[in-house]
Design an enzyme around this catalytic site. Structure first.
Site, short mmCIF file in Angstrom:
data_model
loop_
_atom_site.label_atom_id
_atom_site.label_comp_id
_atom_site.label_asym_id
_atom_site.label_seq_id
_atom_site.Cartn_x
_atom_site.Cartn_y
_atom_site.Cartn_z
N ARG A 46 3.51 27.69 30.93
CA ARG A 46 3.66 28.71 30.16
C ARG A 46 2.89 29.53 29.60
O ARG A 46 2.41 30.96 28.97
CB ARG A 46 3.21 27.39 28.27
CG ARG A 46 4.69 26.96 28.30
CD ARG A 46 3.95 25.95 26.91
NE ARG A 46 3.84 24.65 27.39
CZ ARG A 46 2.88 23.32 27.03
NH1 ARG A 46 2.84 23.78 25.26
NH2 ARG A 46 2.99 22.24 27.65
N GLY A 47 2.31 29.73 30.79
CA GLY A 47 0.91 30.76 31.33
C GLY A 47 1.51 32.06 31.51
O GLY A 47 0.69 33.15 30.86
N ASP A 106 -3.84 30.28 42.20
CA ASP A 106 -5.53 29.32 41.96
C ASP A 106 -5.72 28.78 44.05
O ASP A 106 -5.63 29.68 44.82
CB ASP A 106 -5.60 27.80 41.01
CG ASP A 106 -6.68 27.74 41.09
OD1 ASP A 106 -8.07 28.87 41.19
OD2 ASP A 106 -7.48 26.79 40.22
N LYS A 134 -7.21 34.12 42.55
CA LYS A 134 -8.67 33.49 43.06
C LYS A 134 -7.95 33.28 43.94
O LYS A 134 -8.36 31.74 44.63
CB LYS A 134 -8.97 32.15 41.99
CG LYS A 134 -9.15 32.41 40.41
CD LYS A 134 -9.78 31.10 39.91
CE LYS A 134 -9.02 30.80 38.52
NZ LYS A 134 -9.08 29.52 38.08
N VAL A 156 -10.52 30.50 33.18
CA VAL A 156 -10.40 31.72 32.31
C VAL A 156 -8.90 31.77 31.53
O VAL A 156 -8.23 30.43 31.50
CB VAL A 156 -9.74 33.34 32.99
CG1 VAL A 156 -11.15 33.66 33.77
CG2 VAL A 156 -8.37 32.75 34.02
N ARG A 168 -4.11 30.88 23.73
CA ARG A 168 -3.19 31.93 24.81
C ARG A 168 -3.11 33.04 23.45
O ARG A 168 -2.95 33.82 24.35
CB ARG A 168 -1.60 31.06 24.47
CG ARG A 168 -1.76 29.57 25.55
CD ARG A 168 -0.60 29.42 25.19
NE ARG A 168 -0.52 27.76 26.20
CZ ARG A 168 -0.10 27.62 27.49
NH1 ARG A 168 0.06 28.83 27.79
NH2 ARG A 168 -0.01 26.34 27.63
#
Ligand code: 5GP
Length: 182
Positions: A46-47, A106, A134, A156, A168
């Site tokens: 969902r990010g 990541d 990252k 984060v 969010r």
């Protein structure tokens, strides 16, 4: 383990800086895919939901939007290396130009898994765009062709990105600092 609530959020990237970068990213993406009959923008839920909403409104290419959900951290702040698909695309991508949009690369396991899965469906072109990267955390040799910001190894939240489903809705991106952990 229950999610912690004893933390502060320290701003890392302002809403203004995000908006400016989203605009330049859109120009880079338009230029890369031009000419295209149709660009299928695949948001990883969902990010990426806020990022994708802002990004598609800056794009000039003809765009379709689809979503895919891969398993995430759950309520934890550490990555599990096993990636599972929880929701697949609604449409077909064979012969299409496809841009996968992720919030953060990541370790790289999620993006590598998703790109492999989608490549098997024979899109015409397949690229990825990550808002945040990252690089110091990478375990799989992979990078998105388009990246918003490189960030250090920190957890984060904000601009669509959560900790245990919270935060969010923050307009900026901030680092979670658990109290008592320096
Ligand atoms: P990877 O498979 O590259 O290790 O992880 C990718 C996913 O992990 C991202 O799409 C994101 O959902 C999650 N993730 C990685 N870093 C962070 C972070 O700092 N904060 C949050 N909330 N999620 C992260």
């Amino acid at each position: 383990m229950a999610a912690r609530t004893d933390y502060d959020i320290v701003e890392l990237i302002s809403a203004k800086a995000i908006a400016a970068r989203v605009e330049t990213l859109a120009r880079e993406i338009d230029a890369f895919f031009a000419p295209t009959e149709k660009l299928v923008v695949v948001g990883l839920l969902r990010g990426s939901f806020i990022f994708i909403a802002d990004l598609v409104r800056e794009l000039e290419s003809p765009v379709e939007v689809d979503f895919l959900e891969a398993s995430s951290y759950g309520d934890s702040t550490v990555s599990s290396r096993e990636v599972r698909i929880l929701k697949d695309l609604s449409g077909k991508i064979e012969g299409c130009d496809v841009l996968v949009v992720e919030d953060i690369v990541d370790t790289g396991h999620t993006l590598a898994h998703v790109l492999k899965l989608l490549a098997a469906r024979r899109p015409r072109r397949l690229e990825a765009c990550a808002l945040l990267d990252k690089p110091s955390r990478r375990e799989v040799e992979i990078s998105a062709r388009f990246t918003g910001f490189e960030i250090p190894d920190a957890f984060v939240v904000g601009y669509g990105i959560d900790y245990a489903q919270r935060n969010r809705n923050l307009p900026h991106i901030g680092v979670v600092r658990f109290r008592g952990e320096g």
